[in-house]
Design an enzyme around this catalytic site. Structure first.
Site, short mmCIF file in Angstrom:
data_model
loop_
_atom_site.label_atom_id
_atom_site.label_comp_id
_atom_site.label_asym_id
_atom_site.label_seq_id
_atom_site.Cartn_x
_atom_site.Cartn_y
_atom_site.Cartn_z
N ASP A 273 0.83 -1.20 0.00
CA ASP A 273 0.00 0.00 0.00
C ASP A 273 0.87 1.27 0.00
O ASP A 273 1.83 1.35 0.77
CB ASP A 273 -0.89 -0.02 1.25
N GLU B 63 1.98 -0.61 -5.02
CA GLU B 63 1.00 0.43 -5.38
C GLU B 63 1.72 1.76 -5.24
O GLU B 63 2.04 2.19 -4.14
CB GLU B 63 -0.21 0.41 -4.44
C1 NOJ Z 1 -4.28 2.99 -1.13
C2 NOJ Z 1 -5.43 2.09 -0.93
O1 NOJ Z 1 -5.69 1.37 -2.12
C3 NOJ Z 1 -6.58 2.97 -0.51
O2 NOJ Z 1 -7.80 2.27 -0.52
C4 NOJ Z 1 -6.26 3.53 0.85
O3 NOJ Z 1 -7.28 4.44 1.22
C5 NOJ Z 1 -4.93 4.28 0.83
N1 NOJ Z 1 -3.91 3.57 0.15
C6 NOJ Z 1 -4.44 4.55 2.25
O4 NOJ Z 1 -4.02 3.35 2.85
#
Ligand code: NOJ
Ligand code: MG
Length: 566
Positions: free
Chosen positions: A219, A280
């Site tokens: 993440d 990500e």
């Molecule tokens: C990316 C995640 O995909 C999203 O859903 C989340 O709100 C943020 N990171 C914070 O963790």
């Protein structure tokens, strides 16, 4: 209905678990756990629900699943606020359920990727609670980013940084100190300068690798390191998830973050080359993104440039070329995505009359007042999927896109649960529209999602888009995905695409296959039909082919086809 589509006689069998480089070509199905399947009838998806639907995913032709965070969490951000990285949220099940789910998935030939959230924890995490109790100057506070305020009495935030969800990125405590949260105030940022944080996360990785998980989706992989001089951003910072990247930004995509991932890679390598990471990282440039996938760092990283590209042949081709070239420099496979739990579903994105690309920003999201043509959106979404699945590399399929689900743009305001809704003072509705529970059946409580009321209401239109309504129905979106995934297994020989000449507004490229034949993918991105080259067989088409005035076969507009040439 689509007479020329060749029937697929058997459901695809998943890749064998002996294939250590499976992640280079895999199709990974994203499960947003709260909304996939509810096993205990409380209206919230869970591990029991996932276990019951694993055979469906095997039959669909997925190689792996990625499950969004399942850890204990107060759910201030749908589980991306983790209170304990080594346990399971009681709403979702137990550690024993997780072990059983992993074993079941492996038994069906499906790999399991879990979500790891290293930028921030929940404010209920024992470390943050200890930091609050211990007070300024304590080693407990060193695990997070605490700073004194500015101004005569420290009443001004330490910097001008904005939270990705809107509002300031700092919150002040009664003792006068401020703590950093790039997301919600319930998500305090860890201090990645502290070796204890580094060691703790490597240990968490080992905990799950020991339990048999095949990989991690990381993440906000690009935000862990902060400029230790804590400068102001200095510009009107955006209240959105999309960063300005680069080595000079105080927190997005700083060069130092790569140290962290070299450490993580050495941990995963001790478990074998088949354990994998996917980052990500919303960075704009494919070159900056490729740095995350250098040989001693992460295996893969989502290509969000593809998500952001509008439905336009020239832009799609340029994006694909840039992403493939950047990945090739570091020897990593490209990783394609059209939808996920943060962006407007692609069936609705492409239904916008202005045909812009997607993203998580306010402007990129589809709202209740956006002019839409849903039939066109679905038609393009099916074509876009055939384009994505024909590309070299790995691909992610977000739950429900295989049913052609649209974004639910008109959820009642009183059910909205995304923190963006409150943080933006009700200006931005947020991401709930792509998180509505999956319809499995054409009727019954919550359309087969579970026996209770689902945590977000499903629109009536979902019944006709359910698994039950589409399964076995020629031409349905579900059968299109199954057929494409089955044929895709033969596509994985050449890691390049050879572009072929095609009329303006269309794309055509060739992939070499294992048996020496080639597959040509043709995509029509406008309403103009595209004449097809001579072929031996239509493998899969997003819509019925048509015949031109001279009897030649043509691909209708806003559609895609895979052709086999011997
Ligand atoms: C990316 C995640 O995909 C999203 O859903 C989340 O709100 C943020 N990171 C914070 O963790
Ligand atoms: Mg449940």
């Amino acid at each position: 209905m689509f007479g020329r589509i060749m029937p697929v006689s058997h459901p695809a069998t998943a890749q064998t678990r002996a294939d250590v480089l499976w992640w280079r070509t895999a199709v990974i199905y994203q499960i947003y756990i709260r909304s996939f399947a509810d096993g205990d009838g409380d209206g919230i998806g869970d591990l029991a629900g996932i276990r019951s639907r694993l055979p469906y995913l095997r039959d669909l032709g997925a190689d792996a699943i990625w499950i969004t965070p399942f850890y204990p969490s107060p759910m201030a951000d749908g589980g991306y606020d983790v209170a304990d990285y080594r346990d399971i949220e009681p709403l979702f099940g137990t550690l024993a359920d997780a072990d059983a789910m992993i074993a079941d998935a492996h038994g069906l030939g499906l790999r399991v990727i879990i979500d790891i959230v290293p930028n921030h924890s929940s404010d209920q995490h024992r470390w943050f609670q200890a930091a609050l109790a211990a007070g300024p100057g304590s080693p407990e506070r060193e695990r997070y980013v605490f700073r004194p305020g500015r101004g005569e009495h420290g009443e001004l935030a330490p910097t001008d940084w904005e939270s990705a969800f809107g509002g300031p990125a700092w919150t002040r405590l009664p003792d006068g100190e401020w703590y950093l949260h790039l997301f919600a105030p319930e998500q305090p940022d860890f201090n990645w300068e502290n070796p204890e944080v580094v060691t703790e996360f490597e240990d968490i990785l080992r905990f799950w690798l020991d339990r048999g998980v095949d990989g991690f989706r990381i993440d906000v992989a690009n935000s862990l390191k902060k400029d230790q001089s804590f400068p102001d951003v200095g510009s009107e910072a955006e209240a959105v998830l999309v960063p300005h990247e680069g080595p000079h930004h105080p927190f997005w995509d700083r060069d130092e973050v790569h140290e962290v991932y070299r450490g993580w890679r050495s941990v995963s390598d001790t478990f074998g080359a088949d354990r994998t990471f996917v980052a990500e990282a919303w960075v704009d440039s494919p070159d900056r993104l490729a740095r995350y996938t250098r040989a001693d760092e992460l295996h893969t990283a989502f290509n969000f440039a593809f998500v952001r590209a509008p439905w336009d042949a020239a832009e799609l081709r340029a994006t694909i070329d840039k992403c493939l070239a950047a990945a090739a420099v570091v020897g990593a496979p490209a990783t394609w995505v059209l939808s996920n739990h943060d962006v407007t579903r692609h069936a609705t994105r492409y239904a916008r009359l202005d045909s812009t690309g997607g993203g998580v920003t306010d402007e990129a999201r589809v709202g209740p007042n956006t002019p839409l043509d849903p039939a066109l959106g679905l038609r393009r979404a099916r074509a876009a999927t055939l384009l994505m699945l024909a590309l070299p590399g790995s691909a992610y399929v977000y739950q429900g896109e295989e049913l052609g689900l649209p974004e639910v743009v008109d959820l009642p305001e009183d059910v909205l649960a995304d923190p963006i809704w409150e943080r933006s003072e009700h200006r931005v509705r947020g991401r709930d529209g792509c998180r509505v529970p999956i319809p499995w059946t054409t009727d019954g409580p919550s359309l087969g999602f579970g026996s209770g009321d689902p945590w977000l209401p499903q629109p009536a239109s979902f019944a006709g888009l359910s698994v039950q309504a589409e399964q076995g129905v020629a031409g349905s979106t579900l059968e299109l995905y199954r057929s494409a995934l089955a044929h895709r297994r033969a596509l994985t020989v050449a890691q390049t695409v050879d572009w072929l000449p095609s009329p303006e507004g269309s794309l055509a490229f060739r992939r070499l296959t294992a048996d020496g034949s080639s597959v040509v993918c043709v995509v029509a991105c406008t309403d103009a039909a595209v004449p097809l080259p001579a072929y031996d067989e239509v493998l899969v088409a997003s819509t019925a082919l048509e015949h031109g005035p001279d009897g030649e076969t043509r691909l209708p507009g806003e559609a895609a086809v895979w052709l086999r040439l011997r």
